[in-house]
Every structure is written in C-alpha cells, then in structure tokens.
Design a protein around this motif. Structure first.
Motif, PDB file in Angstrom:
ATOM      1  N   UNK A   1       0.830  -1.205   0.000  1.00 33.07           N
ATOM      2  CA  UNK A   1       0.000   0.000   0.000  1.00 33.07           C
ATOM      3  C   UNK A   1       0.868   1.260   0.000  1.00 33.07           C
ATOM      4  N   UNK A   2       1.951   1.229   0.761  1.00 32.01           N
ATOM      5  CA  UNK A   2       2.852   2.384   0.819  1.00 32.01           C
ATOM      6  C   UNK A   2       3.594   2.550  -0.514  1.00 32.01           C
ATOM      7  N   UNK A   3       4.100   1.436  -1.053  1.00 31.38           N
ATOM      8  CA  UNK A   3       4.885   1.492  -2.289  1.00 31.38           C
ATOM      9  C   UNK A   3       4.015   1.722  -3.523  1.00 31.38           C
ATOM     10  N   UNK A   4       2.766   1.283  -3.466  1.00 27.71           N
ATOM     11  CA  UNK A   4       1.873   1.437  -4.612  1.00 27.71           C
ATOM     12  C   UNK A   4       2.013   0.342  -5.656  1.00 27.71           C
ATOM     13  N   UNK A   5       2.679  -0.742  -5.306  1.00 29.43           N
ATOM     14  CA  UNK A   5       2.805  -1.882  -6.209  1.00 29.43           C
ATOM     15  C   UNK A   5       2.962  -3.163  -5.389  1.00 29.43           C
ATOM     16  N   UNK A   6       2.756  -4.295  -6.072  1.00 28.49           N
ATOM     17  CA  UNK A   6       2.878  -5.592  -5.415  1.00 28.49           C
ATOM     18  C   UNK A   6       3.978  -6.402  -6.101  1.00 28.49           C
ATOM     19  N   UNK A   7       4.740  -7.170  -5.331  1.00 26.12           N
ATOM     20  CA  UNK A   7       5.788  -7.995  -5.943  1.00 26.12           C
ATOM     21  C   UNK A   7       5.186  -9.079  -6.828  1.00 26.12           C
ATOM     22  N   UNK A   8       5.803  -9.290  -7.963  1.00 31.57           N
ATOM     23  CA  UNK A   8       5.385 -10.309  -8.907  1.00 31.57           C
ATOM     24  C   UNK A   8       6.613 -11.037  -9.431  1.00 31.57           C
ATOM     25  N   UNK A   9       6.377 -12.230  -9.964  1.00 31.51           N
ATOM     26  CA  UNK A   9       7.412 -13.011 -10.628  1.00 31.51           C
ATOM     27  C   UNK A   9       7.002 -13.177 -12.082  1.00 31.51           C
ATOM     28  N   UNK A  10       7.964 -13.007 -12.987  1.00 31.81           N
ATOM     29  CA  UNK A  10       7.731 -13.181 -14.419  1.00 31.81           C
ATOM     30  C   UNK A  10       8.527 -14.399 -14.878  1.00 31.81           C
ATOM     31  N   UNK A  11       7.854 -15.297 -15.576  1.00 32.26           N
ATOM     32  CA  UNK A  11       8.499 -16.472 -16.155  1.00 32.26           C
ATOM     33  C   UNK A  11       8.258 -16.419 -17.659  1.00 32.26           C
ATOM     34  N   UNK A  12       9.343 -16.611 -18.424  1.00 31.74           N
ATOM     35  CA  UNK A  12       9.246 -16.605 -19.892  1.00 31.74           C
ATOM     36  C   UNK A  12       9.848 -17.889 -20.438  1.00 31.74           C
ATOM     37  N   UNK A  13       9.190 -18.416 -21.461  1.00 25.49           N
ATOM     38  CA  UNK A  13       9.698 -19.601 -22.140  1.00 25.49           C
ATOM     39  C   UNK A  13       9.297 -19.538 -23.613  1.00 25.49           C
ATOM     40  N   UNK A  14      10.160 -20.060 -24.481  1.00 27.04           N
ATOM     41  CA  UNK A  14       9.937 -20.031 -25.931  1.00 27.04           C
ATOM     42  C   UNK A  14       9.869 -21.454 -26.454  1.00 27.04           C
ATOM     43  N   UNK A  15       8.997 -21.657 -27.427  1.00 26.07           N
ATOM     44  CA  UNK A  15       8.920 -22.966 -28.072  1.00 26.07           C
ATOM     45  C   UNK A  15       7.685 -23.076 -28.931  1.00 26.07           C
ATOM     46  N   UNK A  16       7.388 -24.279 -29.389  1.00 28.74           N
ATOM     47  CA  UNK A  16       6.227 -24.487 -30.243  1.00 28.74           C
ATOM     48  C   UNK A  16       4.921 -24.074 -29.544  1.00 28.74           C
ATOM     49  N   UNK A  17       4.036 -23.467 -30.307  1.00 26.50           N
ATOM     50  CA  UNK A  17       2.779 -22.983 -29.727  1.00 26.50           C
ATOM     51  C   UNK A  17       1.996 -24.094 -29.038  1.00 26.50           C
ATOM     52  N   UNK A  18       1.946 -25.268 -29.642  1.00 28.98           N
ATOM     53  CA  UNK A  18       1.186 -26.376 -29.048  1.00 28.98           C
ATOM     54  C   UNK A  18       1.724 -26.728 -27.655  1.00 28.98           C
ATOM     55  N   UNK A  19       3.036 -26.738 -27.504  1.00 25.98           N
ATOM     56  CA  UNK A  19       3.641 -27.054 -26.203  1.00 25.98           C
ATOM     57  C   UNK A  19       3.311 -25.977 -25.180  1.00 25.98           C
ATOM     58  N   UNK A  20       3.346 -24.728 -25.588  1.00 29.61           N
ATOM     59  CA  UNK A  20       3.071 -23.642 -24.641  1.00 29.61           C
ATOM     60  C   UNK A  20       1.594 -23.632 -24.241  1.00 29.61           C
ATOM     61  N   UNK A  21       0.708 -24.005 -25.156  1.00 30.16           N
ATOM     62  CA  UNK A  21      -0.708 -24.113 -24.790  1.00 30.16           C
ATOM     63  C   UNK A  21      -0.923 -25.278 -23.817  1.00 30.16           C
ATOM     64  N   UNK A  22      -0.157 -26.346 -23.993  1.00 30.12           N
ATOM     65  CA  UNK A  22      -0.213 -27.457 -23.035  1.00 30.12           C
ATOM     66  C   UNK A  22       0.252 -27.005 -21.655  1.00 30.12           C
ATOM     67  N   UNK A  23       1.261 -26.149 -21.607  1.00 31.06           N
ATOM     68  CA  UNK A  23       1.745 -25.602 -20.342  1.00 31.06           C
ATOM     69  C   UNK A  23       0.618 -24.830 -19.659  1.00 31.06           C
ATOM     70  N   UNK A  24      -0.097 -24.017 -20.405  1.00 32.30           N
ATOM     71  CA  UNK A  24      -1.213 -23.260 -19.832  1.00 32.30           C
ATOM     72  C   UNK A  24      -2.276 -24.201 -19.264  1.00 32.30           C
ATOM     73  N   UNK A  25      -2.578 -25.258 -19.988  1.00 33.20           N
ATOM     74  CA  UNK A  25      -3.553 -26.248 -19.508  1.00 33.20           C
ATOM     75  C   UNK A  25      -3.057 -26.917 -18.236  1.00 33.20           C
ATOM     76  N   UNK A  26      -1.785 -27.268 -18.207  1.00 34.20           N
ATOM     77  CA  UNK A  26      -1.179 -27.899 -17.029  1.00 34.20           C
ATOM     78  C   UNK A  26      -1.303 -26.997 -15.803  1.00 34.20           C
ATOM     79  N   UNK A  27      -1.004 -25.723 -15.981  1.00 34.73           N
ATOM     80  CA  UNK A  27      -1.090 -24.774 -14.861  1.00 34.73           C
ATOM     81  C   UNK A  27      -2.541 -24.614 -14.413  1.00 34.73           C
ATOM     82  N   UNK A  28      -3.461 -24.476 -15.368  1.00 31.09           N
ATOM     83  CA  UNK A  28      -4.884 -24.322 -15.029  1.00 31.09           C
ATOM     84  C   UNK A  28      -5.397 -25.520 -14.240  1.00 31.09           C
ATOM     85  N   UNK A  29      -4.973 -26.727 -14.631  1.00 29.12           N
ATOM     86  CA  UNK A  29      -5.417 -27.936 -13.948  1.00 29.12           C
ATOM     87  C   UNK A  29      -4.845 -28.043 -12.535  1.00 29.12           C
TER      88      UNK A  29
END
Length: 100
Positions: A52-80
């Motif tokens: 509240x004092x700083x006006x922001x919240x700590x976050x973590x950013x993760x980046x990965x590159x590869x075939x679209x199908x694999x990255x969509x599978x990653x999203x499904x894995x996280x959602x599950x």
C-alpha cells in the motif's frame, strides 16, 4: 507450428509451484527465465502494508519459448494444477531466435 513466447506473471507466493510444474515437464519446457517484477494498476490487489505504501505488489515473471502447441499445453497444465493462482499470461509470435 511456429514458435511463441509465453510470458507468465504471478504473485511471488505461487512462483515456486509454477517453476516446479515447468521443471517436471522438460518435454514442454526445456528451459525458462525467471525475473522479479512489480505489479501496478487497478487489477493488482495491494494487501500488505508495504504494498500500500509502495503502490505496487511484488510479482514473478516467467518466460519460455517454443512451439505454440507445447506452450498451450503448459497453460492447460497450470490451469489444472493451480486453478485459482491469479496468473496473467500472454503468447506472442517469435520472429527469430538463436544463440550469438
């Protein structure tokens, strides 16, 4: 299928669990990069006094590159595995990549 960049932005307290999920699936994510970030804006809930004092919240950013199908599978894995994790993501096309 073309390569894409998957960017995940999450509260710090879920980052280790996401990293563990990614490390468990080298077939989908052979590597990734993690950075600290600060979340700003109306969609970022500020709960702790320091946030509240700083006006922001700590976050973590993760980046990965590869075939679209694999990255969509990653999203499904996280959602599950983490249906309420409050992870924001985007996928963008990769024009070129390599090592220099």
């Amino acid at each position: 299928m073309a390569d894409v960049l998957l960017t995940l932005i999450m509260p710090d307290n879920v980052a280790q669990h996401v990293e563990d999920l990614l490390l468990a699936r080298p077939d989908l994510v052979p590597g990734f990069t993690v950075n600290a970030a600060e979340g700003h804006g109306a969609v970022i809930p500020l709960v702790e006094d320091a946030e509240l004092v700083a006006g922001h919240a700590p976050r973590t950013v993760i980046r990965t590159v590869g075939p679209e199908a694999a990255k969509r599978e990653v999203l499904t894995l996280i959602k599950q595995n983490m249906p309420n994790a409050n992870i924001f993501f985007w996928l963008v096309p990769v024009i070129d990549m390599g090592r220099l």
